[in-house]
Design a protein around this motif. Structure first.
Motif, PDB file in Angstrom:
ATOM      1  N   ALA A   1       0.816  -1.220   0.000  1.00  0.00           N
ATOM      2  CA  ALA A   1       0.000   0.000   0.000  1.00  0.00           C
ATOM      3  C   ALA A   1       0.849   1.270   0.000  1.00  0.00           C
ATOM      4  O   ALA A   1       0.649   2.152  -0.842  1.00  0.00           O
ATOM      5  CB  ALA A   1      -0.963  -0.023   1.184  1.00  0.00           C
ATOM      6  N   PRO A   2       1.826   1.430   0.916  1.00  0.00           N
ATOM      7  CA  PRO A   2       2.650   2.647   0.853  1.00  0.00           C
ATOM      8  C   PRO A   2       3.502   2.709  -0.409  1.00  0.00           C
ATOM      9  O   PRO A   2       3.752   3.795  -0.942  1.00  0.00           O
ATOM     10  CB  PRO A   2       3.521   2.566   2.120  1.00  0.00           C
ATOM     11  N   LEU A   3       3.944   1.548  -0.918  1.00  0.00           N
ATOM     12  CA  LEU A   3       4.724   1.539  -2.153  1.00  0.00           C
ATOM     13  C   LEU A   3       3.896   2.043  -3.329  1.00  0.00           C
ATOM     14  O   LEU A   3       4.382   2.808  -4.171  1.00  0.00           O
ATOM     15  CB  LEU A   3       5.230   0.125  -2.436  1.00  0.00           C
ATOM     16  N   SER A   4       2.620   1.633  -3.371  1.00  0.00           N
ATOM     17  CA  SER A   4       1.759   2.081  -4.468  1.00  0.00           C
ATOM     18  C   SER A   4       1.549   3.591  -4.424  1.00  0.00           C
ATOM     19  O   SER A   4       1.455   4.244  -5.470  1.00  0.00           O
ATOM     20  CB  SER A   4       0.412   1.360  -4.407  1.00  0.00           C
ATOM     21  N   ALA A   5       1.484   4.160  -3.211  1.00  0.00           N
ATOM     22  CA  ALA A   5       1.332   5.617  -3.099  1.00  0.00           C
ATOM     23  C   ALA A   5       2.540   6.339  -3.685  1.00  0.00           C
ATOM     24  O   ALA A   5       2.407   7.358  -4.371  1.00  0.00           O
ATOM     25  CB  ALA A   5       1.134   6.009  -1.632  1.00  0.00           C
ATOM     26  N   VAL A   6       3.748   5.800  -3.443  1.00  0.00           N
ATOM     27  CA  VAL A   6       4.966   6.393  -4.000  1.00  0.00           C
ATOM     28  C   VAL A   6       4.964   6.278  -5.523  1.00  0.00           C
ATOM     29  O   VAL A   6       5.289   7.240  -6.244  1.00  0.00           O
ATOM     30  CB  VAL A   6       6.215   5.702  -3.408  1.00  0.00           C
ATOM     31  N   LEU A   7       4.582   5.098  -6.023  1.00  0.00           N
ATOM     32  CA  LEU A   7       4.565   4.899  -7.468  1.00  0.00           C
ATOM     33  C   LEU A   7       3.526   5.779  -8.150  1.00  0.00           C
ATOM     34  O   LEU A   7       3.742   6.253  -9.275  1.00  0.00           O
ATOM     35  CB  LEU A   7       4.286   3.422  -7.782  1.00  0.00           C
ATOM     36  N   LEU A   8       2.392   6.000  -7.490  1.00  0.00           N
ATOM     37  CA  LEU A   8       1.374   6.887  -8.060  1.00  0.00           C
ATOM     38  C   LEU A   8       1.914   8.299  -8.245  1.00  0.00           C
ATOM     39  O   LEU A   8       1.636   8.954  -9.255  1.00  0.00           O
ATOM     40  CB  LEU A   8       0.133   6.902  -7.159  1.00  0.00           C
ATOM     41  N   ARG A   9       2.670   8.772  -7.266  1.00  0.00           N
ATOM     42  CA  ARG A   9       3.225  10.117  -7.373  1.00  0.00           C
ATOM     43  C   ARG A   9       4.277  10.200  -8.472  1.00  0.00           C
ATOM     44  O   ARG A   9       4.398  11.208  -9.159  1.00  0.00           O
ATOM     45  CB  ARG A   9       3.830  10.552  -6.030  1.00  0.00           C
ATOM     46  N   ARG A  10       5.067   9.143  -8.643  1.00  0.00           N
ATOM     47  CA  ARG A  10       6.172   9.183  -9.606  1.00  0.00           C
ATOM     48  C   ARG A  10       5.724   8.814 -11.019  1.00  0.00           C
ATOM     49  O   ARG A  10       6.181   9.410 -11.998  1.00  0.00           O
ATOM     50  CB  ARG A  10       7.280   8.226  -9.157  1.00  0.00           C
ATOM     51  N   TRP A  11       4.883   7.786 -11.137  1.00  0.00           N
ATOM     52  CA  TRP A  11       4.516   7.258 -12.446  1.00  0.00           C
ATOM     53  C   TRP A  11       3.153   7.737 -12.936  1.00  0.00           C
ATOM     54  O   TRP A  11       2.898   7.778 -14.133  1.00  0.00           O
ATOM     55  CB  TRP A  11       4.514   5.733 -12.423  1.00  0.00           C
TER      56      TRP A  11
ATOM     57  N   THR B   1       0.998   2.647 -12.919  1.00  0.00           N
ATOM     58  CA  THR B   1       0.935   1.928 -11.644  1.00  0.00           C
ATOM     59  C   THR B   1      -0.110   0.820 -11.690  1.00  0.00           C
ATOM     60  O   THR B   1       0.132  -0.313 -11.246  1.00  0.00           O
ATOM     61  CB  THR B   1       0.609   2.903 -10.503  1.00  0.00           C
ATOM     62  N   ALA B   2      -1.296   1.140 -12.220  1.00  0.00           N
ATOM     63  CA  ALA B   2      -2.357   0.132 -12.328  1.00  0.00           C
ATOM     64  C   ALA B   2      -1.939  -0.999 -13.257  1.00  0.00           C
ATOM     65  O   ALA B   2      -2.204  -2.185 -12.979  1.00  0.00           O
ATOM     66  CB  ALA B   2      -3.646   0.783 -12.823  1.00  0.00           C
ATOM     67  N   LEU B   3      -1.282  -0.673 -14.364  1.00  0.00           N
ATOM     68  CA  LEU B   3      -0.832  -1.700 -15.304  1.00  0.00           C
ATOM     69  C   LEU B   3       0.201  -2.616 -14.659  1.00  0.00           C
ATOM     70  O   LEU B   3       0.129  -3.846 -14.799  1.00  0.00           O
ATOM     71  CB  LEU B   3      -0.251  -1.036 -16.559  1.00  0.00           C
ATOM     72  N   THR B   4       1.162  -2.024 -13.933  1.00  0.00           N
ATOM     73  CA  THR B   4       2.167  -2.838 -13.257  1.00  0.00           C
ATOM     74  C   THR B   4       1.545  -3.760 -12.226  1.00  0.00           C
ATOM     75  O   THR B   4       1.865  -4.942 -12.134  1.00  0.00           O
ATOM     76  CB  THR B   4       3.204  -1.912 -12.571  1.00  0.00           C
TER      77      THR B   4
END
Length: 354
Positions: A329-339, A344-347
């Motif tokens: 969950a916290p990793l996805s938040a970081v990826l959302l901001r960067r990507w 992010t959804a595709l990955t």
């Protein structure tokens, strides 16, 4: 001027006391947790339930799908009820009803009673879920709403992840009925507190648009017909009943779209129905949820019925998936901001598929 008064003045709402906010936050988090816990706990208990009640595999599937169809059909409608009558009042009746239905399922003499009471539980679950968020919005000003919502969301994630382990312990030590009795005392306490504490004027509801009962009914018919067909195909193949189920689902779905586009106060806003972005996001969400919950459902029966594991060992096998959800969950938040959302959804979808 006190801090509470300053916040209320900034938000142009009547003051809400700190104790009331704390009680609201506790009720909101615990109410969301028991609903999240209920689904994954039951999945581990279903093989034992099937043997104990001499139920078929399709009947056991309906102990989950009957609840989910009911919640999906009434969730938006229940949110409208909270807007009109006050989310705290709707929460109180929702959580009390959820607890009463849970007690009834724990005492059920047969699988037919379990399925019927799961429908009842779904009605109250639908009342409960949007109310937990609506109470927070009414109790906290916008500039302080982030923390309570994040705490509620995190608690739901932890409960969903811990559900298999809790279910494994309860079923192994006390039997499948214990997973439903688990809800009764917390639901009773939360419901009585919500009824006893007087909500501030800002949280008591206000006149809103009409309640789209026809839209909710069409959605329920479409979902029930579609799921009934999908559940029956593995056991019976493509029968006349299955074909009729698909036709009913299609007709109800078409009628729902037509009705929602013409209704003065639609259950599903036209902006959502006509949005390709919203449709894609909902499609990914539904597909990912179905894959994860479906794998847990099938895996529970495979591990217990075929490989002979007890419920506790089954829950330990399922535990890494829940742990990774919490860590991800916290990793996805970081990826959302960067990507951004799309990569992010595709990955995430590719990783889930792998």
């Amino acid at each position: 001027m006190s801090a509470v008064t300053r916040e209320a003045g900034a938000d142009e709402r009547p003051a809400v006391s700190v104790p009331y906010r704390r009680l609201t936050l506790a009720n909101s988090v615990l109410g969301a947790v028991i609903v999240a816990l209920d689904g994954t706990v039951l999945t581990i208990a279903q093989p034992t339930l099937r043997r104990d009640l001499d139920a078929s595999f399709a009947e056991v599937q309906w102990t989950s799908t009957a609840y989910l169809i009911t919640v999906a059909s009434l969730l938006v409608f229940a949110g409208r009820l909270g807007d009109r009558f006050g989310h705290q009042r709707v929460f109180a009746w929702g959580v009390l009803g959820f607890g009463a239905a849970s007690a009834g399922i724990g005492l059920a003499p047969g699988v037919g009673w379990v399925i019927a009471l799961r429908v009842v539980q779904g009605v109250f679950g639908a009342l409960l879920q949007p109310a937990t968020l609506g109470m927070l919005r009414a109790a906290f000003p916008p500039d302080r709403l982030g923390m309570p919502v994040a705490l509620r969301t995190s608690a739901i994630g932890v409960a969903a992840a811990a559900g298999p382990l809790v279910g494994g312990v309860l079923v192994t030590e006390l039997g499948w009925r214990a997973v439903f009795f688990l809800n009764v005392i917390p639901a009773l306490v939360m419901g009585l507190l919500a009824l006893a504490v007087r909500a501030p004027r800002a949280a008591r509801g206000a006149p809103v648009g009409g309640l789209d009962t026809r839209g909710a009914a069409l959605l329920a018919v479409a979902l029930a017909a579609l799921v009934h067909t999908l559940v029956g195909i593995p056991g019976h193949g493509w029968t006349v009943t299955g074909v009729l189920g698909l036709l009913v689902a299609g007709a109800a779905g078409a009628a729902l779209v037509r009705h929602e586009r013409r209704a003065p106060d639609p259950l599903l806003p036209p902006a959502v129905l006509g949005s390709a972005t919203a449709g894609a996001a909902l499609g990914v969400l539904v597909t990912a949820s179905a894959a994860m919950m479906g794998a847990l459902f099938v895996g529970s029966h495979l591990l217990q019925d075929v490989l002979g594991m007890d419920p506790l060992r089954t829950s330990l096998v399922a535990l890494p998936g829940g742990v990774m959800m919490i860590l991800g969950a916290p990793l996805s938040a970081v990826l959302l901001r960067r990507w951004g959302a799309r990569p992010t959804a595709l990955t995430g979808t590719l990783l889930l598929t792998a």
